[in-house]
Scaffold this active site. Structure first.
Site, PDB file in Angstrom:
ATOM      1  N   GLN A 295       0.832  -1.188   0.000  1.00  0.00           N
ATOM      2  CA  GLN A 295       0.000   0.000   0.000  1.00  0.00           C
ATOM      3  C   GLN A 295       0.870   1.242   0.000  1.00  0.00           C
ATOM      4  OE1 GLN A 295      -2.221  -0.480   3.623  1.00  0.00           O
ATOM      5  NE2 GLN A 295      -0.390  -0.816   4.824  1.00  0.00           N
ATOM      6  N   HIS A 351     -10.642   3.276  18.744  1.00  0.00           N
ATOM      7  CA  HIS A 351      -9.813   2.229  19.337  1.00  0.00           C
ATOM      8  C   HIS A 351     -10.251   1.891  20.757  1.00  0.00           C
ATOM      9  CE1 HIS A 351      -7.284   3.725  15.994  1.00  0.00           C
ATOM     10  NE2 HIS A 351      -6.980   2.457  15.888  1.00  0.00           N
ATOM     11  N   ASP A 374      -0.411   0.205  13.090  1.00  0.00           N
ATOM     12  CA  ASP A 374      -0.208   1.587  13.523  1.00  0.00           C
ATOM     13  C   ASP A 374       0.029   1.701  15.014  1.00  0.00           C
ATOM     14  OD1 ASP A 374      -2.727   0.954  14.438  1.00  0.00           O
ATOM     15  OD2 ASP A 374      -3.778   2.266  13.035  1.00  0.00           O
ATOM     16  N   GLU A 394       0.980  -8.324  11.590  1.00  0.00           N
ATOM     17  CA  GLU A 394       0.827  -7.252  10.602  1.00  0.00           C
ATOM     18  C   GLU A 394       1.573  -7.657   9.337  1.00  0.00           C
ATOM     19  OE1 GLU A 394       0.122  -4.090   8.353  1.00  0.00           O
ATOM     20  OE2 GLU A 394      -0.817  -4.330  10.319  1.00  0.00           O
ATOM     21  N   ASP A 446      -8.197  -5.597  14.112  1.00  0.00           N
ATOM     22  CA  ASP A 446      -8.163  -4.192  13.703  1.00  0.00           C
ATOM     23  C   ASP A 446      -7.982  -4.105  12.187  1.00  0.00           C
ATOM     24  OD1 ASP A 446      -8.237  -1.487  13.918  1.00  0.00           O
ATOM     25  OD2 ASP A 446      -6.175  -1.251  14.607  1.00  0.00           O
TER      26      ASP A 446
END
Length: 699
Positions: A295, A351, A374, A394, A446
């Site tokens: 990305q 969050h 993040d 991740e 998430d």
């Protein structure tokens, strides 16, 4: 043995016609001098190499051109999904339009085969400019104009032009191969398409693994255009240099130089153009911008100086706020592929709503965070003192690196990745779930459910996550917009064997703080038993959540749940769809449909009973025999306006009715033939018998 006549040869008679005079030999023109190794076959032109190396060089050019063509295609696909969203639609549009344009280009190339070398050079130069500059032009147009419809039209126009030029390559390359040496058409086509397909494979692998991470979209497209122009120049201006006239050859050399100069100039200005376009698109100073393997990451705004270091529990020596104040400049914003992922002033709302209820409903010693590169969800997890270990999965290594490196963003995350309880695994979350074997008390997803074609809210994803839950474990996930994919995600959790509760956070949406009024997102908390929304008293109270507000949002969303989701139908099905097949509930109570028709229960009991007890159990009730109808009666009844049916065989027999009009209908008991006057009837689990038909259709 041949017998020769003896004596003088016979003289022709007086009436015999004289033989025609012998044709005079035609004068032959002096053969032009041919360089050593060149072959003239069917109008072949002089070459700079022997036939075999020349043929290999043309196939190598086909290999390079195919690789460049596929890079252009993938570039347009990625750019369409990045700018316009809905990657499935953009991929389908680009691929279908590209293939159609390639076919049209092949037809148009018939008129270019008279001078194939010169035409091939012109095609490659045009393709280099169009493909190399397309990404930069589309990106700049989107940033400054911001017109989705105009961007879509420009994307389709670029796809059509590139497809026309790619389609013209194969006929010209085939003509050049035949000019080198005449051979069987099938063998020539096989060699050319083999080089083309292998080149497409190399181009398809080079784009995501080499060009995109190392150069980015725009610079990678410019480099591909330069390689394409050089390949065309080598074939034409060196191997087939005797075909163009000297003046044409000079023009081709000049065109090649201009193409390379334009691409080099665009590459030199790419950085400044991208910075200006990002500033116009995101509306703030760019702190960080990079194109990772997965990305584009852009971080904008934030304070000018480095904020004070904030601990994971939200306190420092000076009792600084756990979310740094951002009044010295524009708000800190994180964009992933052009979409707002984090709004600094209001991100705590999302969050806190995602993490706090999940960690308050039971044990929370071992926590798994899927996504969350993040570090913001991780910050909320580490606030709970009962957490002993956290595993973060991740896929993009650039995102945790940014959370550690940038001072303002690291302060926003509370330096969560520096906590010794945290372990980071770089892997694709769904692929990691397939191979993981350890258990967790809490799993926090998430991940954006709408990304990756919705695979992060699918039944498979939730089933893999539920497999890793401890007996009293909970799973928290982002549900999306209530009118969007929330109910699809809830049905996926239900299919995975988890009871889910939908709720929303408190206050305004987080994106509203950054001037982007998006709908208020919803969240899902799931467990093997119905969870209760609560907050833990062992941690500081959240700034945006209260227990009454959570339970009120749960009741509000339960009232908005579509009716098709209340009757156990998949929520992705359209309104009015037939409910799913009835099955036993988890508590063992039969459904209403099974209570109405006990015969399937009897059949199940007989199937699973021991052999000695089967004869004592009730058998399925047999339908009474029905009157048969003579062959051909269906056609006659259809003409007479009546409806008849008759039995033509039991299940397990392969023969069907060969007489009568109408249509065949199969059922669990009988295979029947109905005339066209009979209206269709379906009764769920019931059998097709005459008793289930209206009186007009009973024969």
């Amino acid at each position: 043995m041949i017998n020769h006549p003896v004596g003088r040869p016979a003289q022709p008679g007086p009436d015999a016609t004289a033989p025609p005079p012998a044709a005079a030999p035609r004068p032959t023109a002096p053969r032009a001098a041919v360089p050593s190794g060149a072959v003239r076959a069917g109008g072949a032109i002089p070459l700079a190499l022997a036939p075999r190396p020349a043929r290999v060089l043309v196939l190598l050019a086909a290999f390079v051109c195919a690789a460049c063509g596929l890079v252009y295609e993938l570039e347009l696909v990625a750019l369409g999904g990045y700018l316009l969203g809905d990657s499935v639609t953009q991929t389908s549009v680009v691929l279908s339009v590209m293939v159609f344009a390639m076919g049209v280009g092949s037809l148009l190339a018939k008129g270019l085969t008279r001078r194939p070398a010169t035409s091939f050079a012109l095609v490659e130069y045009a393709l280099s400019l169009t493909g190399g500059l397309s990404a930069l032009a589309l990106y700049c147009g989107w940033a400054w104009l911001h017109q989705p419809r105009a961007t879509l039209v420009a994307l389709i126009a670029a796809t059509v032009l590139i497809g026309l030029l790619i389609g013209a390559e194969i006929p010209l390359l085939m003509t050049l191969i035949q000019r080198i040496r005449q051979e069987h058409a099938g063998r020539a086509v096989a060699d050319l398409f083999a080089a083309d397909y292998v080149g497409a494979l190399i181009g398809g692998l080079a784009f995501p693994f080499v060009l995109l991470p190392a150069f980015g979209q725009t610079a990678g497209a410019l480099l591909t255009g330069a390689v394409n122009a050089v390949a065309g120049a080598v074939v034409v201006l060196w191997l087939f240099r005797s075909e163009p006239a000297p003046r044409t050859r000079l023009l081709l050399w000049t065109g090649c130089g201009l193409v390379l100069a334009l691409l080099a100039l665009a590459a030199a200005c790419t950085g400044a153009i991208e910075r200006a376009a990002r500033h116009a698109l995101y509306g703030g100073p760019i702190r960080f911008a990079a194109q990772s393997r997965y990305q584009e990451i852009v971080l904008t705004g934030g304070p000018d100086g480095a904020p004070d270091r904030t601990a994971a529990d939200g306190t420092t020596a000076d009792d600084a706020p756990r979310v740094p104040a951002q009044r010295t400049g524009p708000p800190l914003e994180l964009f992933l592929d052009g979409r707002l992922a984090v709004c600094g002033p209001g991100e705590y709302r999302d969050h806190e709503a995602l993490v706090r209820p999940a960690l308050a409903a039971g044990p929370s010693g071992r926590v798994l965070v899927l996504g969350g590169g993040d570090g913001l969800a991780l910050r909320e997890v580490l606030r709970h003192p009962a957490v002993r270990s956290v595993l973060v999965v991740e896929r993009d290594a650039a995102l945790p690196a940014l959370a550690r490196r940038d001072a303002a963003f690291a302060a926003l995350t509370g330096h969560a990745f520096d906590d010794p309880r945290v372990r980071l695994v770089l892997a694709e979350p769904m692929g990691w779930l397939r191979t993981a074997g350890q258990r967790f008390d809490v799993i926090v997803s998430d991940l954006d459910g709408s990304a990756a074609n919705g695979k992060y809210r699918s039944r498979e994803f939730f089933g893999l996550a539920a497999r890793l839950l401890a007996p009293a474990g909970r799973l928290a996930a982002r549900g999306g917009v209530p009118d969007g994919g929330l109910w699809t995600a809830e049905s996926g959790l239900d299919a995975a064997g988890l009871a889910a509760v939908a709720y929303q956070g408190g206050g305004a949406p987080a994106a509203a703080e950054c001037g982007r009024p998006d709908p208020d997102p919803a969240f899902l908390l799931a467990a093997r038993t119905a969870p209760v929304l609560d907050l833990s008293p062992d941690v500081p109270a959240p700034r945006s959540l209260t227990v009454p507000a959570l339970r009120a949002s749960e009741a509000r969303l339960a009232a908005r749940r579509p009716a098709r989701c209340r009757r156990r139908t998949p929520c992705s099905a359209p309104e009015g769809a037939r409910p799913a097949r009835a099955r036993r509930r988890r508590d063992g109570a039969p459904t209403a449909e099974r209570r109405r028709d006990p015969r399937p229960q009897a059949r199940q009991a007989r199937r699973h009973a021991p052999p000695g007890r089967r004869r004592h159990l009730p058998r399925r009730r047999r339908d009474p025999p029905r009157r048969s109808v003579r062959p051909g009666a269906g056609r006659a009844a259809g003409r007479a306006g009546r409806c008849v049916h008759w039995r033509v065989g039991r299940p397990g027999f392969a023969w069907r009715a060969r007489h009568g009009g109408g249509r065949s209908v199969g059922s669990p008991v009988w295979s029947m033939r109905l005339s066209s006057r009979c209206p269709p009837r379906w009764s769920g689990r019931r059998w097709w018998t005459a008793n289930w038909w209206p009186a007009a259709c009973r024969g």
